[in-house]
Design an enzyme around this catalytic site. Sequence first.
Site, short mmCIF file in Angstrom:
data_model
loop_
_atom_site.label_atom_id
_atom_site.label_comp_id
_atom_site.label_asym_id
_atom_site.label_seq_id
_atom_site.Cartn_x
_atom_site.Cartn_y
_atom_site.Cartn_z
N SER A 336 0.85 -1.19 0.00
CA SER A 336 0.00 0.00 0.00
C SER A 336 0.89 1.25 0.00
O SER A 336 1.66 1.44 -0.94
CB SER A 336 -0.95 -0.03 1.19
OG SER A 336 -1.97 0.94 1.05
N ASP A 410 -8.87 -4.72 -6.30
CA ASP A 410 -8.54 -3.76 -5.24
C ASP A 410 -9.46 -2.54 -5.35
O ASP A 410 -9.47 -1.85 -6.37
CB ASP A 410 -7.07 -3.34 -5.37
CG ASP A 410 -6.54 -2.64 -4.12
OD1 ASP A 410 -7.32 -1.92 -3.47
OD2 ASP A 410 -5.35 -2.82 -3.82
N HIS A 442 -7.59 -5.26 -1.56
CA HIS A 442 -6.35 -4.59 -1.18
C HIS A 442 -5.47 -5.43 -0.27
O HIS A 442 -4.24 -5.38 -0.37
CB HIS A 442 -6.69 -3.26 -0.51
CG HIS A 442 -5.51 -2.37 -0.30
ND1 HIS A 442 -4.70 -1.94 -1.33
CD2 HIS A 442 -4.98 -1.82 0.82
CE1 HIS A 442 -3.74 -1.18 -0.86
NE2 HIS A 442 -3.88 -1.09 0.45
#
Length: 468
Positions: A336, A410, A442
Amino acid sequence: KTDWLELNRLGDGYLARVKWVGDSQHLSYQWQSRNQQELNLLIYNRQEKSERELLTETSDSWVNLHNDLHFLEDDKHFIWASERSGHKHLYLYRLDGSLIRQLSSGDWQVDELEAVDESTGALYYTARKESPLESHLYRSQLNSSSAANPTRITEREGMHDIEFSSDARSYLDTYSSPQQPKQVSLHGPTGNHLAWLSENKITEDHPLSPYLRNWRYPEFGELEASDGQTLYYKMTKPSDFDAEKKYPVLVYVYGGPGAQRVTKSWGSEFVQYMAQQGFIVFTLDNRGSANRGKSFEAPIYKNMGGPEIEDQVTGVQYLTNLPFVDAERIGIYGHSYGGYMSLLAMFKAPEHFKAGVAGAPVTDWRLYDTHYTERFMGMPDEGKAYENSSVFPYSKDLKGDLLIYHGMADDNVLFTHSTKLYKQLQDNAQSFEMMNYPGKKHSINGRNTKIHLYSMIAQFFQQTIGEQ
């Protein structure tokens, strides 16, 4: 019956929080400006059909939201959290908006208002007074003038996550340290231990027991950022560590706002696995990360990817001066925001990082959530901050080995972030590896998928910077 607040008169912004006063006649709400540099606390009177502003918070970077507004039972006072001093602290107000006193103060951060016992005048909150790496429970008095010297209730070094009963006469403490996985215990308001809900003691029959022989506990340390602020790191060495040898290093990074990775809490099994594979694992919380006050957060304002990478390079420069570190075998991995950091490290500091894995990375802030992004970056049409903070202007400088992975479903960091970068690297005839996970969001969830993911990451680093 519905009373409309007519928020459109306030212009472009966000309805951030809504909360009733105990009398059910007054409704408070927080309005945040679109640029998030102003936060207003307002109160609406249902009987009089009128409202007034209680207070306003402003910042030249951004105002962090919180959940620490608490109305006292007399319906005449409230507690509020503010970072106006540079650190988050608690304040006592009258319902007309006049400040009575500051309830906590100092060069340390309040985590959360936990409870108020109005029968005794006691105020309970968690904070980082001892160290930014530890969270403890403290008690103060509503009528006290000693805001800088609260009474510490929790004793054991580490991280304490507190949940009080509704009457503030007992609390649950979810605790961990580098040596102790999570425990849950019940306590009285003075901290006296009443019962274990989950002692989780590491005995011979504990699931961790067979692995303790090779289990490694992190070492903590401090470095200095370019502006003089303290950077905290932790380092986990291989289970068979020999100071006469030279080891590869995996820099395990997140680096984004609102998060903190270097704490005295139970660690990551992935870190243990990589240490057992012969890697030193190093994590440093760069400027921009949480629980250190606004002066530590604010350097990233309209400058994401700048001071964070500078601080990670400071960490690598420290590592390369250690006699047991092989300066030619340093890699970086994050997911991320950590994926974004891994890309920028590989692109902006290729002389320091020989291999990198970027998981679900942000590549262009124009593609990300507006409330999050505009908080730190301002509006896209204000100068060149968005262009300068994306990864694309720097990708041409990639020199080492790079692996990018992403979940194709995602809904947080959209798959488009990675596919745009795939295209640019391909157009530049630059080599890289990729792994895409169909149907995964995600966090790349699923037991078998996680096994595949972490096995792939470990194999990648073994092949690129591992033992030769």
